[in-house]
Design an enzyme around this catalytic site. Sequence first.
Site, short mmCIF file in Angstrom:
data_model
loop_
_atom_site.label_atom_id
_atom_site.label_comp_id
_atom_site.label_asym_id
_atom_site.label_seq_id
_atom_site.Cartn_x
_atom_site.Cartn_y
_atom_site.Cartn_z
N TRP A 287 0.85 -1.19 0.00
CA TRP A 287 0.00 0.00 0.00
C TRP A 287 0.89 1.24 0.00
O TRP A 287 1.85 1.33 0.74
CB TRP A 287 -0.90 -0.02 1.24
CG TRP A 287 -1.74 1.20 1.45
CD1 TRP A 287 -2.51 1.83 0.53
CD2 TRP A 287 -1.91 1.92 2.67
NE1 TRP A 287 -3.16 2.89 1.09
CE2 TRP A 287 -2.81 2.98 2.40
CE3 TRP A 287 -1.41 1.78 3.96
CZ2 TRP A 287 -3.21 3.90 3.39
CZ3 TRP A 287 -1.80 2.68 4.94
CH2 TRP A 287 -2.69 3.73 4.65
N ASP B 230 0.73 -8.92 0.75
CA ASP B 230 -0.59 -8.29 0.83
C ASP B 230 -0.67 -7.08 -0.09
O ASP B 230 0.22 -6.23 -0.10
CB ASP B 230 -0.87 -7.85 2.27
CG ASP B 230 -2.25 -7.24 2.42
OD1 ASP B 230 -3.21 -8.01 2.64
OD2 ASP B 230 -2.38 -6.00 2.30
N TYR C 193 -4.96 -0.13 -4.63
CA TYR C 193 -3.68 0.49 -4.33
C TYR C 193 -3.02 1.03 -5.61
O TYR C 193 -2.84 0.29 -6.58
CB TYR C 193 -2.73 -0.50 -3.66
CG TYR C 193 -3.14 -0.97 -2.29
CD1 TYR C 193 -4.18 -0.36 -1.58
CD2 TYR C 193 -2.48 -2.03 -1.68
CE1 TYR C 193 -4.55 -0.81 -0.32
CE2 TYR C 193 -2.84 -2.48 -0.41
CZ TYR C 193 -3.87 -1.86 0.26
OH TYR C 193 -4.24 -2.31 1.50
N GLN D 31 -8.63 -8.10 8.76
CA GLN D 31 -7.49 -7.21 8.60
C GLN D 31 -7.82 -5.82 9.15
O GLN D 31 -8.28 -4.93 8.44
CB GLN D 31 -7.05 -7.11 7.14
CG GLN D 31 -5.72 -6.39 6.98
CD GLN D 31 -5.19 -6.41 5.56
OE1 GLN D 31 -4.94 -5.36 4.98
NE2 GLN D 31 -5.02 -7.58 4.98
N LEU E 143 3.18 0.34 12.58
CA LEU E 143 3.98 1.53 12.89
C LEU E 143 3.15 2.80 12.90
O LEU E 143 3.70 3.91 12.91
CB LEU E 143 5.14 1.68 11.89
CG LEU E 143 6.16 0.53 11.84
CD1 LEU E 143 7.29 0.88 10.88
CD2 LEU E 143 6.71 0.23 13.22
N ARG F 4 6.55 9.66 5.24
CA ARG F 4 5.16 9.36 4.86
C ARG F 4 4.23 10.51 5.21
O ARG F 4 3.35 10.88 4.44
CB ARG F 4 4.71 8.07 5.56
CG ARG F 4 3.29 7.66 5.21
CD ARG F 4 2.96 6.26 5.65
NE ARG F 4 3.71 5.28 4.89
CZ ARG F 4 3.47 3.96 4.96
NH1 ARG F 4 2.54 3.49 5.76
NH2 ARG F 4 4.19 3.12 4.23
N GLY G 105 5.30 -2.24 5.38
CA GLY G 105 5.62 -1.70 4.07
C GLY G 105 7.07 -1.25 4.08
O GLY G 105 7.72 -1.23 5.14
N GLU H 144 15.57 -5.00 8.33
CA GLU H 144 15.62 -4.58 9.73
C GLU H 144 14.31 -4.88 10.46
O GLU H 144 14.31 -5.40 11.58
CB GLU H 144 15.94 -3.08 9.82
CG GLU H 144 17.41 -2.77 9.61
CD GLU H 144 18.30 -3.52 10.60
OE1 GLU H 144 18.09 -3.38 11.83
OE2 GLU H 144 19.19 -4.25 10.15
#
Length: 329
Positions: A21, A49, A54, A176, A207, A227, A287, A296
Site C-alpha cells: 500500500w 498483501d 492500491y 485485517q 507503525l 510518509r 511496508g 531490519e
Amino acid sequence: MNYRKLGTSGLHLSEIAYGNWITHGAQVDNDTAHACVLAALDVGITTFDTADVYSDTKAEMVLGQALKGVHRADIELCTKVCHPTGTGRNARGLSRKHIMEACHASLNRLQTDYIDIYYAHRFDATVSLEETFLAFSDLVRQGKVLYVGISEWTADQIAEGAVLARELKVPLVASQPQYSMLWRVMETEVVQACEREGIGQVVWSPLAQGILSGKYMPGQPLPEGSRASTAAGSPFMNKLAGQWLRTEVLEAISNLSTIASEVGLTLPQLAIAWVLQNPQVSSAIIGASKPEQVIENAKAAGVRLDREVMMQIDRVLEGLVERDPRKTG
C-alpha cells in the site's frame, strides 16, 4: 522468520507480511519495489498483501511482476475488493458483478491462477451479505480463491457475515484491522467476535503510518520524503498520520525509543514485536520504501517482550491510545 496459523484454519502465514500500500506504483520505482520483494523473500517472508485499489491497480501489477518465477505454493498472495477501480457504477462495492470482475482482473494483474486470501476491503451496506458471500462461495468453488477475509468490519458485521459463511461453506478465516501501540480499536470488540468464529487477525499499520518509526520529533519540521510529509495529496493519509502529529504523542514516542534501546531493538522493531505479542494476531503487515527497511523490521519476528516491558509501554502511552470501537481505520 516465524510462522503462525491463521485463526483455526489450516493456513500458515509468516509472522511478518510484506504489503505494498502507498509504495508500489507510487512512492518507489519498480526496481526498488522488486528489490524490496526479494529482500522479503530472503528473510523468510511468505505472505504478501496488496489490493486492487492500491495505486489505482498498479500495485498489484508491480507485485505480480516482482513475484514472477517464485514457486507459487511457497507464498501466500492476498488482495482485496470493494473500493472503486473504475468510473462505472458497478466498478465498486461488494455486488456479485463487481466481485467476480474484480477478482478476474486481480488474477491477471498478479499473474496467478488463484488468490490465497481475498478480502472484502470494507463493509458495503448497499448490497446484501447473501449476494456478497454467494459470489465469494462461487470463487472458492472455482478454485480462484482459497480463503476469504474481511477488513475493518465491525464486530456485528463480522458475526453476521460468519453466519452466512458457515451456511455457504465459505472459509472466512481472516480479519485485517488497523492495529498498533497507538491504535487498539480491534481489542475492544472485533477480536472477541473473531475468536468465537475462528478468524485470525492480519493487522495493518503496526507503525501507525510511520509515526512509530521514531523519525518525527516534537517541535521539528517533518522529515523530507517521510510518509507524513508526502501525505498532503491524500486526505485519507492526512487523517491517519495527522492525528498522531501532536507534541504529547511525539514526546511519548521519544520515551518509547528508550525502552526499545534497553531491550536491544529499534523503535520500529519494538512496535512490530508489540502487535505480535497478541496471540490473536497471525501476521503483521509492514511496508517499505527500500530493502534495508524490510531486513531490519523483519527482525521483530520471534521477539518476546516480557510483562514489565509491556507495562512500561502502556505507562508511556497512557491517555494517548485510541480504543473506541466506533472508529475504523
